[in-house]
Each structure stands twice: as structure tokens, then as C-alpha cells.
Design an enzyme around this catalytic site. Structure first.
Site, PDB file in Angstrom:
ATOM      1  N   LYS A  80       2.540  29.246  51.227  1.00  0.00           N
ATOM      2  CA  LYS A  80       3.486  29.427  49.909  1.00  0.00           C
ATOM      3  C   LYS A  80       3.025  28.867  48.483  1.00  0.00           C
ATOM      4  O   LYS A  80       2.421  27.924  49.264  1.00  0.00           O
ATOM      5  CB  LYS A  80       4.361  29.237  50.508  1.00  0.00           C
ATOM      6  CG  LYS A  80       5.847  29.012  49.783  1.00  0.00           C
ATOM      7  CD  LYS A  80       7.279  28.125  49.880  1.00  0.00           C
ATOM      8  CE  LYS A  80       8.245  28.174  48.697  1.00  0.00           C
ATOM      9  NZ  LYS A  80       9.223  27.480  49.555  1.00  0.00           N
ATOM     10  N   SER A 155      13.857  30.089  49.961  1.00  0.00           N
ATOM     11  CA  SER A 155      12.239  30.703  49.059  1.00  0.00           C
ATOM     12  C   SER A 155      11.297  31.488  49.307  1.00  0.00           C
ATOM     13  O   SER A 155      10.289  31.618  48.687  1.00  0.00           O
ATOM     14  CB  SER A 155      12.377  29.641  47.906  1.00  0.00           C
ATOM     15  OG  SER A 155      11.824  28.740  48.566  1.00  0.00           O
ATOM     16  N   SER A 179      14.967  27.249  53.712  1.00  0.00           N
ATOM     17  CA  SER A 179      13.433  28.517  52.994  1.00  0.00           C
ATOM     18  C   SER A 179      12.467  28.250  54.133  1.00  0.00           C
ATOM     19  O   SER A 179      12.069  30.013  54.142  1.00  0.00           O
ATOM     20  CB  SER A 179      12.932  27.590  52.019  1.00  0.00           C
ATOM     21  OG  SER A 179      13.830  27.353  50.987  1.00  0.00           O
TER      22      SER A 179
END
Ligand code: GLN
Length: 478
Positions: A80, A155, A179
């Protein structure tokens, strides 16, 4: 026959050990897949093509010479875009970090590199982790590969989408309030939020430091357990990491769950939960019963206040963490001649609407005169949540709930209503203030064919029981 990009980590390792696949071909297959999918999906903010292929060739060479190799040798994965590495840019999904190259590597990256895993790219996310749909990123929205009209969750939506379509065999997500679990649920993959302190946060761009966790997003349970064995452990650079031993998760996941007690949280099966999600969960509980578990009803009354408490504390910490972003060395170009103007311009242009909303509300909640009313009250609720969950664990071995009350919404469906977006997080945000581990695993699809996620919540540092329940559920499918 599967294409290399479709393989799990274990399948790829076995094939490479048998001399039937090279790391070069595996990495190449994932890169080709990325090239084909990215124009539609936009899961990546950065793709590391040359370096990844070069590393793959080196590993193939070492393998052919019979040299010892790491546990994830030649496996391509993504991070990420909140993990610092000093050879790639890190944006955190925000313009505020445009052009930023970190002077150091995150511990999770170091650990994966030590085991010869290959970074294939960095994945798109809501800025600083602020969101549940990956629609807030400054680098464009990410689409759900299962159905491109829908969001991938957030996210860590880029990570969820990349793993689901085969842009690397696994991804490292970050979970502050769901997330990892939300995109895992929406994209139909496996995502673990480990116990707070199990995996080092060093080098992860902070959202809310007392909630943030680093965890794997994978195609199955075994791969998740394997990556956890590699990334867990104490780190002198993160004082909150635990010195406790790292279990052999890949072995402990085989433990029988017969005779174990499963907590069914009645507050998480009520109003607001989609009919299809509820049915899938009820079926899963039936399955656990058939596997010899006892289902026990559990009540967590304070979860009614969990969203409010989570957001008040989370954005208070975020407003403090983001205070360091001044736009001086990277971020938005600005020619202002004085310091104050420069900061106003840099923060005004660099931060998007969601970042601004959170910084403003968080600063307000922390300010003298309001801290008692909001921040301290939220901390009191956090204490209650912790007590209730720990008490529940005196009676049961695991809690089983839906990960999200709904399946992936359509793109744009919630963007005009931030509160609606926040409310979607009810079942995931309850976990981070308490610090226990929780995993989302696929447990069916809704009437439109969209994946449904089941959340398995364990005791502190008991990821093994979560893996055992996940494995038992999947094994009984076959
Ligand atoms: N959707 C939640 C939020 O916006 C969770 C984010 C996260 O885990 N990083 O706060």
C-alpha cells in the site's frame, strides 16, 4: 492450467522448487496482467518494472546455483502506498507527498526483502488511509475488479484490487479502522488486521498511531499465515511491538476447531445489515456448528458508540500526525515569499477535502474546552469497548460477524455523504480501539455476485485461532 499471476504464494513456491516455473516468468506474468488491467482498475500508483524483473532474474540464478533462498523467494507483491522505501516514491494517496522519496525503508519492506520477496509496485489508497472506498485518492479512483462499476473498498483498495486481479501474489495493507478488512471483503480476498504490536509500524505513514496496524492481503488463508510468519515480531524501531514469540501460523492453522465456542454478536446482525450478508453469516454459523462448535450469543452494548468514539480519537490523532506536513520540501509547488503564506498555500492545495475535514474536526476535538467533551469522552468509550470485548472472550474463543454491513457500493454512491461512508465502518472500527486481531474472509456472494466478507475476531495475539477458523471454513467447502 492457471496462468502464473493466478497462483497462490504456496502454489508458486512449489512450482519454482520443482523447477516448473521461474521467478522471472512469474513476475513477467504479473506485470503483463497489470498492464492489461490498469487502464480500467487503477490499483497502482507506482509500478516497479525493471527492478522487479532484475531481482527475479537474480533469484532464478541463485536458485539454479543451489544457494539458500528466503521463505518468499521470487514472489512478487505490492505495498500500500503508505510504506516508505527509499528507492520508490511514497505518496500516501495525497498530493501533499507528491515527489517525496523517503530516506529510509519501512521494517515490513526490509523483512520481506530479507526473505527475497519482490516488490512489484505500490498501490492506490485513500489519502493517509482516510476512507472506505478509495474514491478520495489524489491519484484517481480504483475500481473493483469483480465488478468495475463498484468500489473496491478502502482505504487499501488498490491492494485489494491488485490481489484480486493478480497484480502480484499478495499485498501489504494498513488497517486503522478496517482498511485491510473492508477491501478484502469487497474484493473477495483474505485480509488480516493483526494484533496491535504484532507487526512493526516503522516506516508506515501514520494515520492514528494508537490504531494503525500492518497486515497481509492474500488469495487464501495459508498465504496469509505464511506472510504473517515473515512480517511479525519485535522491532527496536517501534516501541509498541511485542517481544512475544512468533507462532508457526502455517502449522497452527491446521488445528481442529471442534469443541470451540463461537460468539455471535447480536448487535452486528441487526438493522442496517443487508439481507444477503445476514443470510451468508447465518449459513457460516451453521457450518461452524456442523464442524462441532458451540454458538454462543454475545452482547456488546457499547458498540452503539463505537463509530463516534473511533472517529473522534482517530481524527484527533490524525490532525496531530499531519501537522508535520508543511509542503517545504515536497508536495505542491508554490512561489509564496513568506512562510505563513507558503504553509497556507501548501496545505490548502495539497490536502484534499477528506483530509481537511478530518484535520479540522480532529483539531477541534482536541482543543482546550472541547477535549473533555469529545476526545476524553471517546477515550472513556474506548475503555468500555475493551472491557466488553475482553469479557466476551471469557466465554468464547472467537467472535464471528459480517465484515461490512453491505457489499461493495457503486462508485459515487456515497461520495456526497461522508457520514454515510463513515457509518459503513461500524463492525471494523470497533476492533482497532481494542487492539485485538480480526480477519476478513470470503463467505459467499450477494444476488448481484458481489463478494461478502465474514469477520473473525480473536483474542490479543491469538491470530492462530483466527487462521484455524478460516481454514476450517474453507476446507469444509471442498
Ligand atoms: N474507513 C476508516 C476510516 O476512514 C478506516 C481507515 C483505515 O483503516 N485506514 O477511518
Amino acid at each position: 492450467m492457471k496462468q502464473p499471476y493466478e497462483l497462490t504464494i504456496k502454489e508458486a513456491i512449489d512450482l519454482m522448487n520443482d523447477g516448473k516455473l521461474t521467478s522471472y516468468d512469474l513476475v513477467k506474468s504479473c506485470l503483463d496482467r497489470i498492464e492489461g488491467m490498469e487502464p480500467t482498475i487503477n490499483a497502482f500508483t507506482y509500478i516497479s518494472k525493471e527492478k522487479a524483473l532484475q531481482q527475479a532474474s537474480q533469484i532464478d540464478e541463485r536458485r539454479s546455483k543451489g544457494e539458500p533462498l528466503g521463505r518468499l523467494a521470487g514472489i512478487p507483491y505490492s505495498l500500500k502506498d503508505v510504506y516508505n522505501t527509499y528507492e520508490e516514491p511514497t505518496t500516501a494517496g495525497s498530493k501533499m507527498l507528491d515527489g517525496y522519496i523517503s530516506p529510509y525503508n519501512a521494517t515490513v519492506y526490509e523483512k520481506l526483502t530479507q526473505e527475497d520477496a519482490i516488490l512489484i509496485g505500490k498501490t492506490n489508497c485513500d489519502p493517509f488511509g482516510f476512507g472506505s472506498s478509495t474514491e478520495n485518492s489524489a491519484y484517481g479512483i480504483t475500481r473493483n475488479p469483480v465488478n468495475t462499476e463498484h468500489v473496491p473498498g478502502g482505504s487499501s483498495g488498490g491492494s485489494g484490487a491488485a490481489v484480486a486481479y493478480g497484480g502480484g501474489l499478495f499485498s501489504i495493507g494498513e488497517d486503522t479502522g478496517g482498511s485491510i478488512r473492508c477491501p478484502a471483503a469487497f474484493c473477495g480476498i483474505y485480509g488480516l488486521k493483526p494484533t496491535y504490536g504484532r507487526v512493526s509500524r516503522y516506516g508506515a505513514i501514520a494515520y492514528a498511531s494508537s490504531y494503525d496496524t500492518v497486515g497481509p492481503m492474500t488469495k487464501d488463508v495459508y498465504d496469509n499465515a505464511l506472510v504473517m510468519e515473515v512480517i511479525s515480531g519485535i522491532d527496536e524501531k517501534d516501541a509498541t511491538t511485542s517481544p512475544s514469540d512468533i507462532p508457526q501460523y502455517t502449522e497452527e492453522m491446521m488445528t481442529t476447531i471442534k469443541g470451540k465456542k463461537v460468539g455471535y454478536v447480536k448487535e452486528f446482525m441487526g438493522e442496517g445489515v443487508d439481507k444477503d450478508v445476514k443470510e451468508a453469516l447465518e449459513k457460516a454459523l451453521e457450518k461452524y456448528k456442523a464442524l462441532g462448535c458451540e454458538i454462543v450469543e454475545v452482547s456488546l452494548p457499547s458498540t452503539e458508540y463505537a463509530i463516534a468514539a473511533y472517529y473522534v480519537i482517530g481524527i484527533s490523532e490524525a490532525s496531530s500526525n499531519l501537522a508535520r506536513m508543511d509542503g517545504m520540501r515536497f508536495g505542491v509547488e508554490d512561489s509564496a515569499s513568506n512562510w505563513k503564506e507558503k504553509i497556507i498555500n501548501a496545505r490548502g492545495k495539497g490536502f484534499g477535502a477528506e483530509e481537511k475535514r478530518r484535520i479540522m474536526v480532529g483539531t477541534y476535538a482536541l482543543s482546550a474546552g472541547y477535549a473533555d467533551k469529545y476526545y476524553h469522552k471517546a477515550q472513556a468509550v474506548r475503555g468500555l469497548l475493551k472491557q466488553e470485548i475482553l469479557k466476551a472472550f471469557e466465554k468464547v474463543d472467537i467472535l464471528v460477524t459480517p465484515t461490512m454491513p453491505v457489499t461493495a457500493p457503486k462508485i459515487g454512491e456515497n461520495t456526497d455523504d461522508p457520514l454515510k461512508m463513515w457509518l459503513m465502518d461500524a463492525f471494523t472500527v470497533t476492533i482497532n480501539p481494542v487492539g485485538v486481531p480480526a480477519m476478513s474472509i470470503p463467505c459467499g456472494t450477494d444476488s448481484q455476485g458481489l463478494p461478502i466478507g465474514m469477520q473473525l475476531i480473536g483474542k490479543h495475539f491469538d491470530e492462530s485461532t483466527i487462521f484455524a477458523f478460516a481454514n476450517a471454513f474453507d476446507s469444509s467447502k471442498e
